[in-house]
Design an enzyme around this catalytic site. Structure first.
Site, PDB file in Angstrom:
ATOM      1  N   HIS A 119       0.795  -1.124   0.010  1.00  0.00           N
ATOM      2  CA  HIS A 119      -0.058  -0.011   0.021  1.00  0.00           C
ATOM      3  C   HIS A 119       0.839   1.108  -0.071  1.00  0.00           C
ATOM      4  O   HIS A 119       0.746   2.134  -0.860  1.00  0.00           O
ATOM      5  CB  HIS A 119      -0.977   0.011   1.208  1.00  0.00           C
ATOM      6  CG  HIS A 119      -1.901   1.390   1.448  1.00  0.00           C
ATOM      7  ND1 HIS A 119      -3.008   1.249   1.024  1.00  0.00           N
ATOM      8  CD2 HIS A 119      -1.419   2.558   1.656  1.00  0.00           C
ATOM      9  CE1 HIS A 119      -3.467   2.463   1.204  1.00  0.00           C
ATOM     10  NE2 HIS A 119      -2.427   3.180   1.902  1.00  0.00           N
ATOM     11  N   GLU A 120       1.701   1.318   1.152  1.00  0.00           N
ATOM     12  CA  GLU A 120       2.610   2.550   0.991  1.00  0.00           C
ATOM     13  C   GLU A 120       3.337   2.620  -0.242  1.00  0.00           C
ATOM     14  O   GLU A 120       3.935   3.875  -0.517  1.00  0.00           O
ATOM     15  CB  GLU A 120       3.425   2.492   2.439  1.00  0.00           C
ATOM     16  CG  GLU A 120       2.444   2.467   3.548  1.00  0.00           C
ATOM     17  CD  GLU A 120       1.331   3.694   3.532  1.00  0.00           C
ATOM     18  OE1 GLU A 120       1.832   4.770   3.000  1.00  0.00           O
ATOM     19  OE2 GLU A 120       0.454   3.541   4.144  1.00  0.00           O
TER      20      GLU A 120
ATOM     21  N   HIS B 157       1.658   4.824  -2.712  1.00  0.00           N
ATOM     22  CA  HIS B 157       1.946   6.104  -2.463  1.00  0.00           C
ATOM     23  C   HIS B 157       3.197   6.527  -3.156  1.00  0.00           C
ATOM     24  O   HIS B 157       3.257   7.577  -3.828  1.00  0.00           O
ATOM     25  CB  HIS B 157       1.748   6.363  -1.263  1.00  0.00           C
ATOM     26  CG  HIS B 157       0.480   6.646  -0.677  1.00  0.00           C
ATOM     27  ND1 HIS B 157      -0.386   7.167  -1.158  1.00  0.00           N
ATOM     28  CD2 HIS B 157      -0.042   5.984   0.586  1.00  0.00           C
ATOM     29  CE1 HIS B 157      -1.690   7.170  -0.407  1.00  0.00           C
ATOM     30  NE2 HIS B 157      -1.441   6.296   0.465  1.00  0.00           N
TER      31      HIS B 157
ATOM     32  N   HIS C 126       3.322   6.819  -6.905  1.00  0.00           N
ATOM     33  CA  HIS C 126       2.674   7.956  -7.333  1.00  0.00           C
ATOM     34  C   HIS C 126       3.608   9.318  -7.115  1.00  0.00           C
ATOM     35  O   HIS C 126       3.455  10.098  -8.094  1.00  0.00           O
ATOM     36  CB  HIS C 126       1.262   8.106  -6.339  1.00  0.00           C
ATOM     37  CG  HIS C 126       0.426   9.034  -7.121  1.00  0.00           C
ATOM     38  ND1 HIS C 126      -0.825   9.497  -6.367  1.00  0.00           N
ATOM     39  CD2 HIS C 126       0.106   9.576  -8.193  1.00  0.00           C
ATOM     40  CE1 HIS C 126      -1.645  10.184  -6.998  1.00  0.00           C
ATOM     41  NE2 HIS C 126      -0.987  10.312  -8.193  1.00  0.00           N
TER      42      HIS C 126
END
Length: 708
Positions: free
Chosen positions: A497-498, A501, A504
């Site tokens: 998940h992290e 980020h 991105h």
């Protein structure tokens, strides 16, 4: 969670969700405040402009940020008082470039404030919060400056700006309007008071909660009270004097150990410590909450809105509280119905074990694990040996990024870090070009806030010719001695998940830093991160990283099948607890400015009843109001719904991948080119639709949750 420090370093302070601070008393003398040898005042000479933590000291931050504030003030005065006709360059671009020192120093500061704090940093954080709020007002409530932006905005069609520059102008203009630029001079002064108060209260909430988490840690003196708990974990939590074991609190309501603790009284003790951590004694946050929601409501009224959520949601995909509530109305009945069925199943399990008590929240995870083992024959302890931390990161997270986007990595041991547990990688494009630096800070410690997040030390921008320097923070229990760090599947998923980020941020391709990478609406920023979780169980990825830490053997297909088959297990509980937190947030922030809250606990109870999220007795909200750091100390006020909103997007997006060949280099590049690289340069709804070929649909989310 994304915690990128916003442009102008606004006082959306990093959420302090868990663990306590290390006590380190340092009083800054006038001599220490001297800036002559302050490394923060100039750009770092390290690769990518990475912070030189071998030189940076706690006493450097305050003077550097104060100098940054002063430099920006002078720049803003020059822009606002210019007698030249406003142009993009002398107004918009000039403002964009005005906060370089302030942004650079504050980004590093808030990293340490969240991940490795101490009393000195906390003191500086409290002192600087109202100053940052005042700085924001100095810009966005400046009548002369706004007049120049309005002049440009009114004739934007004739300026012949390229698309990103036009977007920058539009974003600034909208920010001025949202911030209150159209208010009267008298009302602007009132607003400044509100903004300063909000900044002070959110910072105080975060500090109080950090203390509450520390004070709430539970000590067990008898080992039989901890029967069922992993021995390696107990070694890491044994008190230094050898007497007892102290269990720190995680930021959520439920605590990880409740899944394995056999002693019911111990479970209840740990659960209630978490539940009551911040509603009693010196660390009671309830008065802060009452004051904070009241000030936010008054701010919204002054700005012409019925409540704070209406004001806050203006630049989001959801747009209004009504749209958020409409979205939830389609989820709550399905979630609570499934949660009730799960509750009934667990109650049967309790009875089958010869027990005769009503299922309580502290029992749920323990007996749910029994149900999972019985239904799916899956034991968390069976899979943890296959999830060794470095393997998960390098052969899982990085490997998936290579297959999708072609990026590669190499460790960098020559880059200084802010803590010995932090390690650094350099990332490269498929053709070998440098992409950026990635810092991994994965282990829990008393000086770190709870939860997990991503942010930048250096934000990508062509304006400054900057490549990104990005970090991920997690809170994985550190094993004792030289024992390997073996992860739960939830921790594996969080790591993916992290890094979503991070991708991105790494793939940002913007001219201007305030439009770069993750500088998007809250209800879009969690989409790339949640989407990246999908690759954790993708067969090709899973088999590459899920290797037994002793034998190196690949995880057997039998275990993979069990993990997948249990994917919809406990999803009624999971979604209900999230919806409960989201609705608490929305109800706190749709309070009328005329309503005064007398009792925080009573309001919370009524809020859950109003939305029928209290129907299943044993499912508490993921966060109680008193320790809901996301909304009272972080940047998610009226925005916690975004996790569920973006969950809809990520399941819909993964559905597209499944229907178009899955994990392929071509699909990854298309996703990067059309979504991950765009930052905040496009309308988000249009961006998604252009990539997907249609608006997002909720059906894939319901299917993934086992609700359809």
């Amino acid at each position: 969670m994304n915690k990128a420090i916003p442009f102008l370093a606004l006082a959306l302070i990093i959420a302090a969700c868990n663990d306590s601070k290390e006590k380190e008393k340092t009083n800054l003398s006038e001599e220490q405040m001297d800036n002559t040898e302050n490394p923060l005042l100039s750009e770092s000479t390290l690769p990518y402009g990475a912070p030189n933590f071998s030189k940076i000291k706690d006493e450097n931050f305050k003077p550097a940020m104060l100098e940054g504030i002063e430099q920006q003030k002078n720049a803003v005065e020059t822009i606002a008082n210019s007698e030249e006709e406003p142009t993009f360059d002398n107004t918009v671009l000039a403002l964009e470039k005005s906060g370089e020192l302030l942004n650079r120093s504050s980004e590093i500061f808030y990293t340490l404030a969240g991940a490795n704090t101490n009393e000195t940093l906390q003191s500086v954080e409290e002192e600087m919060a109202p100053k940052f709020a005042a700085q924001n007002d100095m810009i966005y409530l400046n009548e002369k400056l706004f007049k120049r932006f309005k002049t440009l905005h009114d004739k934007k069609e004739t300026l012949n700006l390229e698309a990103e520059s036009l977007k920058l102008l539009e974003e600034y203009y909208e920010d001025f309007e949202i911030a209150g630029a159209n208010l009267s001079s008298e009302d602007k002064e009132k607003l400044k008071v509100y903004n300063e108060k909000i900044a002070t209260l959110t910072t105080k909430f975060g500090k109080t909660l950090l203390d509450a988490n520390n004070a709430g840690a539970v000590t067990f003196m008898n080992k039989e009270d901890l029967a069922g708990v992993d021995e390696d974990f107990l070694k890491s939590k044994e008190n230094k004097d050898g007497k007892g074991w102290t269990i720190p609190l995680q930021n959520t309501t439920q605590q990880p150990l409740l899944q394995s603790m056999e002693n019911r009284a111990s479970r209840e003790k740990l659960y209630k410590a978490a539940w009551h951590r911040a509603d009693q004694g010196a660390n009671d946050t309830r008065e802060l909450i009452k004051e904070l929601v009241e000030v936010r409501a008054q701010k919204a009224k002054l700005l012409g809105f019925n409540n704070y959520a209406e004001w806050s949601l203006q630049k989001t995909m959801a747009k209004t509280p009504e749209n958020v509530n409409k979205f939830f109305s389609g989820l709550i009945p399905a979630a609570t119905t499934k949660a009730q069925a799960e509750s009934d199943e667990i109650q049967k399990m309790i009875k089958s074990k010869g027990q005769d008590f009503k299922l309580e929240p502290w029992d749920w995870n323990y007996y749910a694990e029994m149900v999972r083992k019985e239904k799916y024959d899956l034991d968390e302890n069976q899979i943890k040996p296959y999830f060794e931390l470095k393997n998960v990161l390098e052969k899982g997270v990085f490997y998936a990024a290579n297959k999708l986007y072609g990026i590669t990595y190499k460790p960098r041991t020559d880059i200084p870090t802010y803590h010995e547990d932090v390690f650094v990688y350099e990332l490269f494009e498929e053709n070998g070009d440098a992409l950026g630096l990635f810092y991994a800070d994965f282990f829990a410690r008393p000086s770190k806030s709870g939860g997990a997040w991503m942010s930048n030390f250096v934000t990508q921008s062509k304006l400054y010719n900057k490549k990104p320097v990005i970090y991920n923070v997690l809170n994985i229990p550190k094993p004792a001695g030289n024992e390997p760090a073996l992860l739960t599947y939830d921790e594996v998923s969080t790591m993916f998940h992290e890094f979503g980020h991070a991708l991105h941020g790494f793939f940002a391709d913007q001219q201007y830093p305030s439009l770069s990478g993750t500088a998007v609406a809250r209800d879009f920023v969690e989409f790339p991160s949640q989407f990246n979780e999908n690759w954790a169980l993708y067969p090709e990825i899973l088999k590459n990283y899920a290797l037994h830490y002793k034998t190196g053997e690949q995880i057997p297909q039998q275990l993979i099948d069990k993990i997948k088959n249990s994917g919809t297990f406990n999803q009624g509980y999971s979604l209900t607890e999230n919806l409960a937190g989201s609705n608490l947030d929305m109800q706190w922030h749709t309070i009328s400015p005329d309503k005064k809250i007398e009792d925080v606990n009573a309001f919370e109870k009524q809020a859950l009843s109003n939305t029928k999220l209290d129907l299943v007795h044993a499912v508490p909200p993921r966060y109680r109001s008193t320790y809901f750091s996301h909304i009272f100390a972080g940047g998610y006020a009226a925005g916690y719904y975004s996790y569920s909103w973006t969950e809809m997007l990520h399941h819909d997006a993964y559905n597209w991948f499944e229907n178009n060949g899955g994990l392929t280099r071509e699909n990854g590049q298309r996703f990067r080119d059309m979504v991950l690289s765009k930052g905040n340069t496009l309308n988000l709804e249009k961006m998604y639709k252009d990539w997907r070929g249609s608006d997002p649909k909720i059906q894939p989310m319901l299917k993934a949750r086992g609700l359809k």
